[in-house]
Design a protein around this motif. Structure first.
Motif, PDB file in Angstrom:
ATOM      1  N   VAL A 135       0.830  -1.202   0.000  1.00  0.00           N
ATOM      2  CA  VAL A 135       0.000   0.000   0.000  1.00  0.00           C
ATOM      3  C   VAL A 135       0.866   1.255   0.000  1.00  0.00           C
ATOM      4  CG1 VAL A 135      -1.582   1.362   1.408  1.00  0.00           C
ATOM      5  CG2 VAL A 135      -2.001  -1.056   1.076  1.00  0.00           C
ATOM      6  N   ASP A 136       0.476   2.232  -0.819  1.00  0.00           N
ATOM      7  CA  ASP A 136       1.125   3.538  -0.826  1.00  0.00           C
ATOM      8  C   ASP A 136       0.409   4.416   0.199  1.00  0.00           C
ATOM      9  OD1 ASP A 136       2.115   6.055  -1.278  1.00  0.00           O
ATOM     10  OD2 ASP A 136       1.875   6.010  -3.453  1.00  0.00           O
ATOM     11  N   THR A 137       1.096   4.757   1.263  1.00  0.00           N
ATOM     12  CA  THR A 137       0.505   5.564   2.332  1.00  0.00           C
ATOM     13  C   THR A 137       1.051   6.996   2.352  1.00  0.00           C
ATOM     14  OG1 THR A 137       2.191   4.777   3.896  1.00  0.00           O
ATOM     15  CG2 THR A 137       0.128   3.533   3.767  1.00  0.00           C
ATOM     16  N   ASP A 138       1.879   7.343   1.365  1.00  0.00           N
ATOM     17  CA  ASP A 138       2.516   8.658   1.365  1.00  0.00           C
ATOM     18  C   ASP A 138       1.546   9.782   1.037  1.00  0.00           C
ATOM     19  OD1 ASP A 138       4.900   7.508   2.020  1.00  0.00           O
ATOM     20  OD2 ASP A 138       5.651   7.427  -0.035  1.00  0.00           O
ATOM     21  N   LEU A 139       0.594   9.511   0.140  1.00  0.00           N
ATOM     22  CA  LEU A 139      -0.327  10.551  -0.300  1.00  0.00           C
ATOM     23  C   LEU A 139      -1.516  10.658   0.646  1.00  0.00           C
ATOM     24  CD1 LEU A 139      -0.399   9.946  -4.161  1.00  0.00           C
ATOM     25  CD2 LEU A 139       0.738  11.789  -2.921  1.00  0.00           C
ATOM     26  N   GLN A 140      -1.741  11.840   1.147  1.00  0.00           N
ATOM     27  CA  GLN A 140      -2.886  12.056   2.025  1.00  0.00           C
ATOM     28  C   GLN A 140      -4.174  12.113   1.195  1.00  0.00           C
ATOM     29  OE1 GLN A 140      -2.913  12.211   5.453  1.00  0.00           O
ATOM     30  NE2 GLN A 140      -0.815  11.479   5.149  1.00  0.00           N
ATOM     31  N   PRO A 141      -5.255  11.506   1.664  1.00  0.00           N
ATOM     32  CA  PRO A 141      -6.527  11.572   0.931  1.00  0.00           C
ATOM     33  C   PRO A 141      -7.158  12.955   1.038  1.00  0.00           C
ATOM     34  CG  PRO A 141      -6.842  10.448   3.017  1.00  0.00           C
ATOM     35  CD  PRO A 141      -5.360  10.688   2.896  1.00  0.00           C
ATOM     36  N   LEU A 142      -8.177  13.190   0.242  1.00  0.00           N
ATOM     37  CA  LEU A 142      -8.881  14.470   0.244  1.00  0.00           C
ATOM     38  C   LEU A 142     -10.063  14.433   1.197  1.00  0.00           C
ATOM     39  CD1 LEU A 142      -9.044  15.098  -3.611  1.00  0.00           C
ATOM     40  CD2 LEU A 142      -7.604  16.323  -1.969  1.00  0.00           C
ATOM     41  N   PRO A 143     -10.268  15.470   2.005  1.00  0.00           N
ATOM     42  CA  PRO A 143     -11.523  15.588   2.764  1.00  0.00           C
ATOM     43  C   PRO A 143     -12.675  15.878   1.794  1.00  0.00           C
ATOM     44  CG  PRO A 143      -9.794  17.003   3.653  1.00  0.00           C
ATOM     45  CD  PRO A 143      -9.325  16.538   2.325  1.00  0.00           C
ATOM     46  N   PRO A 144     -13.902  15.487   2.112  1.00  0.00           N
ATOM     47  CA  PRO A 144     -15.022  15.682   1.181  1.00  0.00           C
ATOM     48  C   PRO A 144     -15.339  17.140   0.893  1.00  0.00           C
ATOM     49  CG  PRO A 144     -15.804  14.901   3.311  1.00  0.00           C
ATOM     50  CD  PRO A 144     -14.325  14.777   3.326  1.00  0.00           C
ATOM     51  N   ASP A 145     -14.943  18.076   1.777  1.00  0.00           N
ATOM     52  CA  ASP A 145     -15.246  19.489   1.538  1.00  0.00           C
ATOM     53  C   ASP A 145     -14.129  20.219   0.782  1.00  0.00           C
ATOM     54  OD1 ASP A 145     -13.371  19.422   3.530  1.00  0.00           O
ATOM     55  OD2 ASP A 145     -14.458  20.723   4.942  1.00  0.00           O
ATOM     56  N   THR A 146     -13.159  19.475   0.247  1.00  0.00           N
ATOM     57  CA  THR A 146     -12.100  20.106  -0.535  1.00  0.00           C
ATOM     58  C   THR A 146     -12.700  20.780  -1.767  1.00  0.00           C
ATOM     59  OG1 THR A 146     -10.562  18.353   0.124  1.00  0.00           O
ATOM     60  CG2 THR A 146      -9.921  19.727  -1.752  1.00  0.00           C
ATOM     61  N   ALA A 155      -8.357  10.333  -7.067  1.00  0.00           N
ATOM     62  CA  ALA A 155      -7.920  10.618  -5.708  1.00  0.00           C
ATOM     63  C   ALA A 155      -8.954  10.115  -4.708  1.00  0.00           C
ATOM     64  CB  ALA A 155      -7.717  12.119  -5.519  1.00  0.00           C
ATOM     65  N   PRO A 156      -8.516   9.518  -3.586  1.00  0.00           N
ATOM     66  CA  PRO A 156      -9.452   9.032  -2.570  1.00  0.00           C
ATOM     67  C   PRO A 156     -10.057  10.192  -1.778  1.00  0.00           C
ATOM     68  CG  PRO A 156      -7.209   8.722  -1.824  1.00  0.00           C
ATOM     69  CD  PRO A 156      -7.110   9.236  -3.220  1.00  0.00           C
ATOM     70  N   VAL A 157     -11.318  10.026  -1.398  1.00  0.00           N
ATOM     71  CA  VAL A 157     -12.017  11.001  -0.561  1.00  0.00           C
ATOM     72  C   VAL A 157     -12.366  10.300   0.750  1.00  0.00           C
ATOM     73  CG1 VAL A 157     -13.982  12.565  -0.347  1.00  0.00           C
ATOM     74  CG2 VAL A 157     -12.954  12.142  -2.598  1.00  0.00           C
ATOM     75  N   VAL A 158     -11.852  10.826   1.877  1.00  0.00           N
ATOM     76  CA  VAL A 158     -11.970  10.161   3.178  1.00  0.00           C
ATOM     77  C   VAL A 158     -12.548  11.140   4.195  1.00  0.00           C
ATOM     78  CG1 VAL A 158     -10.646   9.086   5.038  1.00  0.00           C
ATOM     79  CG2 VAL A 158     -10.063   8.591   2.660  1.00  0.00           C
ATOM     80  N   ASP A 159     -13.471  10.654   5.039  1.00  0.00           N
ATOM     81  CA  ASP A 159     -14.092  11.546   6.028  1.00  0.00           C
ATOM     82  C   ASP A 159     -13.250  11.621   7.307  1.00  0.00           C
ATOM     83  OD1 ASP A 159     -14.559   9.217   7.441  1.00  0.00           O
ATOM     84  OD2 ASP A 159     -16.712   9.156   7.042  1.00  0.00           O
ATOM     85  N   GLU A 160     -13.743  12.356   8.302  1.00  0.00           N
ATOM     86  CA  GLU A 160     -12.993  12.584   9.528  1.00  0.00           C
ATOM     87  C   GLU A 160     -12.732  11.311  10.312  1.00  0.00           C
ATOM     88  OE1 GLU A 160     -15.183  15.425  11.723  1.00  0.00           O
ATOM     89  OE2 GLU A 160     -14.606  17.143  10.463  1.00  0.00           O
ATOM     90  N   SER A 161     -13.612  10.313  10.166  1.00  0.00           N
ATOM     91  CA  SER A 161     -13.442   9.059  10.895  1.00  0.00           C
ATOM     92  C   SER A 161     -12.464   8.115  10.220  1.00  0.00           C
ATOM     93  CB  SER A 161     -14.796   8.365  11.056  1.00  0.00           C
ATOM     94  OG  SER A 161     -15.286   7.913   9.798  1.00  0.00           O
ATOM     95  N   GLY A 162     -11.974   8.486   9.024  1.00  0.00           N
ATOM     96  CA  GLY A 162     -11.021   7.639   8.309  1.00  0.00           C
ATOM     97  C   GLY A 162     -11.666   6.673   7.343  1.00  0.00           C
ATOM     98  N   SER A 163     -12.966   6.807   7.074  1.00  0.00           N
ATOM     99  CA  SER A 163     -13.656   5.921   6.131  1.00  0.00           C
ATOM    100  C   SER A 163     -13.552   6.466   4.714  1.00  0.00           C
ATOM    101  CB  SER A 163     -15.135   5.798   6.503  1.00  0.00           C
ATOM    102  OG  SER A 163     -15.290   5.186   7.763  1.00  0.00           O
ATOM    103  N   LEU A 164     -13.326   5.576   3.752  1.00  0.00           N
ATOM    104  CA  LEU A 164     -13.307   5.972   2.344  1.00  0.00           C
ATOM    105  C   LEU A 164     -14.744   6.216   1.885  1.00  0.00           C
ATOM    106  CD1 LEU A 164     -11.562   6.255  -0.309  1.00  0.00           C
ATOM    107  CD2 LEU A 164     -12.267   3.877  -0.797  1.00  0.00           C
ATOM    108  N   LEU A 165     -15.005   7.413   1.375  1.00  0.00           N
ATOM    109  CA  LEU A 165     -16.343   7.773   0.885  1.00  0.00           C
ATOM    110  C   LEU A 165     -16.478   7.533  -0.606  1.00  0.00           C
ATOM    111  CD1 LEU A 165     -16.799  11.175   2.757  1.00  0.00           C
ATOM    112  CD2 LEU A 165     -17.649   8.921   3.453  1.00  0.00           C
ATOM    113  N   GLY A 166     -15.375   7.641  -1.327  1.00  0.00           N
ATOM    114  CA  GLY A 166     -15.412   7.503  -2.774  1.00  0.00           C
ATOM    115  C   GLY A 166     -14.107   7.961  -3.376  1.00  0.00           C
ATOM    116  N   ALA A 167     -14.128   8.218  -4.688  1.00  0.00           N
ATOM    117  CA  ALA A 167     -12.932   8.679  -5.391  1.00  0.00           C
ATOM    118  C   ALA A 167     -13.333   9.720  -6.422  1.00  0.00           C
ATOM    119  CB  ALA A 167     -12.215   7.511  -6.058  1.00  0.00           C
ATOM    120  N   VAL A 168     -12.506  10.747  -6.548  1.00  0.00           N
ATOM    121  CA  VAL A 168     -12.695  11.772  -7.573  1.00  0.00           C
ATOM    122  C   VAL A 168     -11.800  11.426  -8.752  1.00  0.00           C
ATOM    123  CG1 VAL A 168     -12.553  14.217  -8.146  1.00  0.00           C
ATOM    124  CG2 VAL A 168     -13.139  13.533  -5.835  1.00  0.00           C
TER     125      VAL A 168
END
Length: 432
Positions: free
Chosen positions: A354-365, A382-395
């Protein structure tokens, strides 16, 4: 379903049991739905009419059939339980084609259709009617050996859609080989009357693909002329983010009626997407990226990426998360790019690469932040992740481009359309 599957005679499917992947019976096949095509071309098989336990009949698309052999039909397990209603461009094989009088092309002899057979196209999931079993002469039982034979579909005439008819048949035959974006461009330049006729005759998946490529006002116009249940089916067939955008253009009362007609999971995705501002990561994302658990193998990942229904942007990487696998997922762990998958042995666990270097995007970006992220890191999604750390989707980059281009960008064709695909008259009276 595999390429090279054996030919299936339609009469042999009558009454065959339909099962889900767990072995539970869904119902029984009562007919096969096809779309006739002009010019002697073999009809396309759209799906099966299945009678379920409650005795009403539903439509099962061929894309949801994973196996059709050994006297049974196996589905993906995802079945829409709405009652089947035949559409104008559809023909029932058992109900309308068998016992029909047609003629042999070679000598104009009249024959009776006893059965028809369908085969799967090579390297595709599509099926076509390719053979016709006919009987010479009139009357019941065969009088002597040799009076019945199997011929190619093109060897008989009398099935074809009326070529002089002003319905959508000729248009559909012309449009069939076009990509969704090109078909959308043609539809946009048709009169409202002809646009509605073509939309009504397209199957749900094809219409969904085309709607995603049309301007907002055309989408709303076409959806508004469909029966509400069919409109809900088409929205379910669209990519979630595109369907949410279209729903957002409708009055609130219409939104709610359509959401109530949709499958609960699809409706939940729509409501979640519509809760975000349109020009943010949450409003742009799709809720259906490729999600894998860390104990999945590289072979599993490549099998998912290989799905031809995925866009190149969504197939470019997989997202590794703790269960549940559906968005919103469990804890998001990182991403694995397609190129990395190709470099690793098939048995390697995705959790170890897993590539963990790139930070995901918050949904309000906001949109500029999403654009900068994709450009800075040379990403197509790009992954979209909420405050709890759950993946919401991808842009994906294609969704971002839709919002960066001018509003009228769809008016400019990428290539010049062939002359025969240009509307001949504003009122739809000429050939289109």
């Amino acid at each position: 379903m595999v390429a090279g599957a054996p030919r299936v005679f339609i009469s042999h499917l009558s009454g065959v049991a339909v099962f889900d992947p767990n072995g539970d019976q869904v119902g029984r096949v009562r007919d096969v739905v096809v779309m006739l095509r002009v010019g002697g071309r073999p009809p396309r098989v759209l799906g099966l009419v299945v009678e379920v336990v409650s005795r009403h009949r539903i439509f099962l698309p061929m894309t949801r059939v994973t196996s059709l052999e050994s006297g049974q039909v196996i589905t993906t397990g995802v079945v829409n339980m709405r009652r089947f209603e035949q559409r104008a461009a559809e023909t029932l094989v058992l109900g309308e084609l068998l016992d029909r009088r047609v003629r042999l092309v070679e000598n104009d002899e009249e024959v009776t259709v006893l059965d028809v057979a369908m085969s799967q196209l090579t390297a595709r999931r599509d099926w076509e009617i390719d053979k016709v079993f006919v009987r010479r002469g009139k009357g019941g039982a065969l009088r002597r050996r040799g009076e019945a034979r199997t011929v190619e579909w093109s060897a008989v005439t009398g099935f074809s859609v009326e070529e002089h008819d002003q319905g959508a048949a000729n248009l559909l035959a012309t449009f069939e080989q076009l990509r969704p974006a090109d078909l959308a461009n043609v539809l946009h330049h048709l009169s409202a009357k002809r646009r509605s006729e073509v939309a009504a005759a397209l199957d749900d998946d094809r219409l969904a693909d085309v709607l995603e490529e049309l301007p907002d006002d055309d989408q709303v116009e076409i959806l508004g002329k469909l029966a509400e249940e069919r409109a809900a089916d088409v929205l379910e067939a669209m990519d979630p983010d595109d369907a949410a955008d279209l729903l957002s253009e409708l009055p609130e009362d219409d939104q709610e009626r359509l959401l109530k007609l949709m499958q609960p999971q699809d409706a939940a995705d729509m409501r979640r997407l519509m809760s975000y501002e349109e020009r943010t990561a949450g409003g742009l994302m799709t809720t259906e990226p490729i999600v894998l658990r860390p104990d999945a193998s590289v072979a599993d990942a490549l099998a998912r990426v290989r799905n031809k229904d995925l866009t190149p942007a969504l197939a470019a990487q997989v997202y590794v998360c703790r269960p549940p696998d559906e968005t919103p997922t469990g804890k998001y762990l990182g991403v694995v790019h397609f190129q990395r998958l190709l470099r690793e042995p098939p048995f390697t666990l995705v959790g170890s690469i897993v590539d963990t270097d790139l930070q995901p995007l918050p949904p309000d970006t906001p949109l500029p932040g999403v654009t900068s992220y994709l450009a800075t890191y040379n990403m197509v999604a790009a992954p979209v992740v909420d405050e709890s750390g759950s993946l919401l989707g991808a842009v994906t980059v294609d969704d971002v481009l839709d919002h960066l281009l001018p509003d009228d960008w769809r008016e400019v064709s990428v290539v010049e359309m062939p002359q025969e695909l240009t509307p001949a008259s504003e009122d739809g009276g000429g050939r289109a």
